[in-house]
Motif scaffolding. Sequence first.
Motif, PDB file in Angstrom:
ATOM      1  N   ARG A 121      -6.854  -1.200  10.244  1.00 24.15           N
ATOM      2  CA  ARG A 121      -6.512  -2.522   9.730  1.00 24.15           C
ATOM      3  C   ARG A 121      -7.603  -3.518  10.104  1.00 24.15           C
ATOM      4  O   ARG A 121      -8.180  -3.422  11.185  1.00 24.15           O
ATOM      5  CB  ARG A 121      -5.189  -3.030  10.297  1.00 24.15           C
ATOM      6  CG  ARG A 121      -3.949  -2.330   9.798  1.00 24.15           C
ATOM      7  CD  ARG A 121      -2.702  -2.920  10.459  1.00 24.15           C
ATOM      8  NE  ARG A 121      -1.482  -2.332   9.932  1.00 24.15           N
ATOM      9  CZ  ARG A 121      -0.939  -1.204  10.382  1.00 24.15           C
ATOM     10  NH1 ARG A 121      -1.513  -0.568  11.392  1.00 24.15           N
ATOM     11  NH2 ARG A 121       0.169  -0.723   9.854  1.00 24.15           N
ATOM     12  N   VAL A 122      -7.846  -4.467   9.217  1.00 27.53           N
ATOM     13  CA  VAL A 122      -8.629  -5.650   9.551  1.00 27.53           C
ATOM     14  C   VAL A 122      -7.646  -6.812   9.596  1.00 27.53           C
ATOM     15  O   VAL A 122      -7.027  -7.152   8.576  1.00 27.53           O
ATOM     16  CB  VAL A 122      -9.748  -5.913   8.528  1.00 27.53           C
ATOM     17  CG1 VAL A 122     -10.401  -7.270   8.785  1.00 27.53           C
ATOM     18  CG2 VAL A 122     -10.793  -4.811   8.591  1.00 27.53           C
ATOM     19  N   VAL A 123      -7.473  -7.387  10.792  1.00 26.68           N
ATOM     20  CA  VAL A 123      -6.493  -8.455  10.989  1.00 26.68           C
ATOM     21  C   VAL A 123      -7.179  -9.644  11.651  1.00 26.68           C
ATOM     22  O   VAL A 123      -8.340  -9.579  12.041  1.00 26.68           O
ATOM     23  CB  VAL A 123      -5.311  -7.964  11.851  1.00 26.68           C
ATOM     24  CG1 VAL A 123      -4.539  -6.877  11.120  1.00 26.68           C
ATOM     25  CG2 VAL A 123      -5.797  -7.432  13.195  1.00 26.68           C
ATOM     26  N   PHE A 124      -6.443 -10.725  11.786  1.00 29.05           N
ATOM     27  CA  PHE A 124      -6.991 -11.931  12.380  1.00 29.05           C
ATOM     28  C   PHE A 124      -6.952 -11.847  13.903  1.00 29.05           C
ATOM     29  O   PHE A 124      -6.018 -11.294  14.494  1.00 29.05           O
ATOM     30  CB  PHE A 124      -6.225 -13.169  11.920  1.00 29.05           C
ATOM     31  CG  PHE A 124      -6.438 -13.508  10.475  1.00 29.05           C
ATOM     32  CD1 PHE A 124      -7.660 -13.969  10.031  1.00 29.05           C
ATOM     33  CD2 PHE A 124      -5.413 -13.365   9.554  1.00 29.05           C
ATOM     34  CE1 PHE A 124      -7.867 -14.275   8.708  1.00 29.05           C
ATOM     35  CE2 PHE A 124      -5.608 -13.668   8.226  1.00 29.05           C
ATOM     36  CZ  PHE A 124      -6.835 -14.127   7.802  1.00 29.05           C
ATOM     37  N   GLY A 206     -17.339 -19.329  11.276  1.00 30.70           N
ATOM     38  CA  GLY A 206     -16.414 -18.326  10.766  1.00 30.70           C
ATOM     39  C   GLY A 206     -15.403 -17.895  11.821  1.00 30.70           C
ATOM     40  O   GLY A 206     -15.660 -17.966  13.028  1.00 30.70           O
ATOM     41  N   VAL A 207     -14.240 -17.438  11.368  1.00 25.42           N
ATOM     42  CA  VAL A 207     -13.192 -16.987  12.274  1.00 25.42           C
ATOM     43  C   VAL A 207     -13.436 -15.516  12.625  1.00 25.42           C
ATOM     44  O   VAL A 207     -13.967 -14.752  11.826  1.00 25.42           O
ATOM     45  CB  VAL A 207     -11.796 -17.146  11.633  1.00 25.42           C
ATOM     46  CG1 VAL A 207     -11.544 -18.599  11.272  1.00 25.42           C
ATOM     47  CG2 VAL A 207     -11.657 -16.263  10.400  1.00 25.42           C
ATOM     48  N   PRO A 208     -13.086 -15.106  13.836  1.00 30.76           N
ATOM     49  CA  PRO A 208     -13.224 -13.682  14.197  1.00 30.76           C
ATOM     50  C   PRO A 208     -12.069 -12.863  13.633  1.00 30.76           C
ATOM     51  O   PRO A 208     -10.954 -13.357  13.466  1.00 30.76           O
ATOM     52  CB  PRO A 208     -13.191 -13.712  15.722  1.00 30.76           C
ATOM     53  CG  PRO A 208     -12.405 -14.937  16.063  1.00 30.76           C
ATOM     54  CD  PRO A 208     -12.651 -15.945  14.966  1.00 30.76           C
ATOM     55  N   PHE A 209     -12.373 -11.603  13.325  1.00 31.61           N
ATOM     56  CA  PHE A 209     -11.367 -10.631  12.907  1.00 31.61           C
ATOM     57  C   PHE A 209     -11.202  -9.590  14.002  1.00 31.61           C
ATOM     58  O   PHE A 209     -11.920  -9.580  15.003  1.00 31.61           O
ATOM     59  CB  PHE A 209     -11.787  -9.925  11.612  1.00 31.61           C
ATOM     60  CG  PHE A 209     -12.002 -10.846  10.445  1.00 31.61           C
ATOM     61  CD1 PHE A 209     -11.033 -11.751  10.066  1.00 31.61           C
ATOM     62  CD2 PHE A 209     -13.178 -10.781   9.710  1.00 31.61           C
ATOM     63  CE1 PHE A 209     -11.224 -12.589   8.981  1.00 31.61           C
ATOM     64  CE2 PHE A 209     -13.384 -11.611   8.624  1.00 31.61           C
ATOM     65  CZ  PHE A 209     -12.409 -12.525   8.259  1.00 31.61           C
ATOM     66  N   ARG A 210     -10.273  -8.671  13.766  1.00 31.65           N
ATOM     67  CA  ARG A 210     -10.099  -7.512  14.623  1.00 31.65           C
ATOM     68  C   ARG A 210     -10.044  -6.265  13.752  1.00 31.65           C
ATOM     69  O   ARG A 210      -9.432  -6.274  12.687  1.00 31.65           O
ATOM     70  CB  ARG A 210      -8.812  -7.585  15.451  1.00 31.65           C
ATOM     71  CG  ARG A 210      -8.678  -8.812  16.308  1.00 31.65           C
ATOM     72  CD  ARG A 210      -7.639  -8.601  17.385  1.00 31.65           C
ATOM     73  NE  ARG A 210      -8.079  -7.635  18.373  1.00 31.65           N
ATOM     74  CZ  ARG A 210      -8.893  -7.910  19.375  1.00 31.65           C
ATOM     75  NH1 ARG A 210      -9.352  -9.131  19.541  1.00 31.65           N
ATOM     76  NH2 ARG A 210      -9.269  -6.974  20.227  1.00 31.65           N
ATOM     77  N   ILE A 211     -10.688  -5.208  14.205  1.00 32.29           N
ATOM     78  CA  ILE A 211     -10.467  -3.882  13.647  1.00 32.29           C
ATOM     79  C   ILE A 211      -9.500  -3.177  14.584  1.00 32.29           C
ATOM     80  O   ILE A 211      -9.781  -3.024  15.768  1.00 32.29           O
ATOM     81  CB  ILE A 211     -11.777  -3.081  13.536  1.00 32.29           C
ATOM     82  CG1 ILE A 211     -12.719  -3.738  12.524  1.00 32.29           C
ATOM     83  CG2 ILE A 211     -11.486  -1.644  13.118  1.00 32.29           C
ATOM     84  CD1 ILE A 211     -14.070  -3.044  12.425  1.00 32.29           C
ATOM     85  N   GLN A 212      -8.338  -2.808  14.065  1.00 28.96           N
ATOM     86  CA  GLN A 212      -7.347  -2.111  14.883  1.00 28.96           C
ATOM     87  C   GLN A 212      -7.089  -0.734  14.307  1.00 28.96           C
ATOM     88  O   GLN A 212      -6.941  -0.563  13.099  1.00 28.96           O
ATOM     89  CB  GLN A 212      -6.035  -2.891  14.970  1.00 28.96           C
ATOM     90  CG  GLN A 212      -4.921  -2.087  15.631  1.00 28.96           C
ATOM     91  CD  GLN A 212      -3.959  -2.923  16.416  1.00 28.96           C
ATOM     92  OE1 GLN A 212      -4.220  -4.095  16.702  1.00 28.96           O
ATOM     93  NE2 GLN A 212      -2.825  -2.341  16.784  1.00 28.96           N
TER      94      GLN A 212
END
Length: 497
Positions: A121-124, A206-212
């Motif tokens: 997933r790519v999430v906020f 830009g806002v950071p994302f997370r790879i989970q």
Amino acid sequence: MAWALKLPLADEVIESGLVQDFDASLSGIGQELGAGAYSMSDVLALPIFKQEESSLPSENENKILPFQYVLCTATSPAVKLHEETLTYLNQGQSYEIRMLDNRKLGELPELTGKLVKSTFRVVFHDRRLQYSEHQQLEGWRWNRPGDRILDIDIPMSVGIIDPRANPTQLNTVEFLWDPSKRTSVFIQVHCISTEFTMRKHGGEKGVPFRIQIDTFKENENGEYTEHLHSASCQIKVFKPKGADRKQKTDREKMEKRTPQEKEKYQPSYETTILTECSPWPEITYVPNAPSPGFNSSHNSFTIAEGNGSPNHQPEPPSPIVDNLLPTSTPQEAQQWLHRNRFAAFSRLFTNFSGADLLKLTRDDVIQICGPADGIRLFNALKGRVVRPRLTIYVCQESQQLREHQQQKHENGEQGNGSFFVYHAIYLEELTSLELTEKLALLFNISPHQINQIYKQGPTGIHVLISDEMIQNFQDESCFVLDTMKAETNDGYHIILK
């Protein structure tokens, strides 16, 4: 050039202050909704990331994780000590993530010779964006029709089996893999960090994302639902070549710092190790869309279509229209959410009683669930019923009118004190088929027993009811129903007078 080097530091100070203000403003959430305050992670049921590891049980600190995931790209050198690493990616570029078996000899023997399933997933990363994630993703879908947030570069990937991408979940992909074999998956992130920031005058941060990554093993029924391991890392996504320029800028900035200042920052690592976190809650952003599933058969590669054939797709059950009571317990509130097609948000309201939910304002619900589902949930909480498109009133002539006329004839009375009982019929589709079904329900017969429906016209003629005629009925019209036995079968003809 000097002002360009100072700007990110200023941004970090500003952002730190904004985060503190935002956290402070949320510190009271839940106090007026129930006994005791909620933390944001309790309200959202979101995973625990590295910055929250202090709340993890102490026995997990030295635990050997069954798997390890490595993103093969360097971390930023401009990250302070004791902070989570940050990795820059280019939009649309393929990046390798190695799936490594980290088990000791004899650990988890049930996985020997078995496949596992991993969901990417790519999430906020920011809590404020996680809070409105559904709304943010729907806005991205609207602005980028036909595009996906996350894709797998299948030709470059090694060892993945049956990769799937649900068209309704743009930020999620999943596949099967064998831990005993070499597995590398190449992913592509198509959204950029500045797409989710407020547009002001250019140069927005830009806002950071997370790879989970969440990994599951197979249960007794052949379904991959038993959780094994979850890990994530923080990323920022730039336009093509932008990540390379940002990495170079950070490196040059660190080279100009004094040795004492450099000691406060982490070195840049050649690869990014994903750190353990709690599993991502199973919440789909499109409630009626099924998630692609896996079973023991995995001989072919399939891209899930999301929706099956209309002839085989079961119709969703009709929602039960009931009102949530202030006295409802949290368990009863959860049941109410499921009955009224709000199961996708049940995890968000795990500890909410009926009183807690009913205290939410319209803005609160929209902020939590997004505009579309938020308005629907608010209307359901307030018990608002949608007005039907057409209402007609009918009574049966054979049972009431004729008895009334016979009574007047026998008694010689006008019968002014008598009254007819009418039944209301509510129509939404405004079709003859819908009217047939509603009348059959009224007469307690099968719709197949009604052959034709006529409307009595001028000079007593019988006009066949059509969809167009129903669409031109005046709202709240009154009709007397007369039934006639059909000559060819056991059905009936119904005449509206």
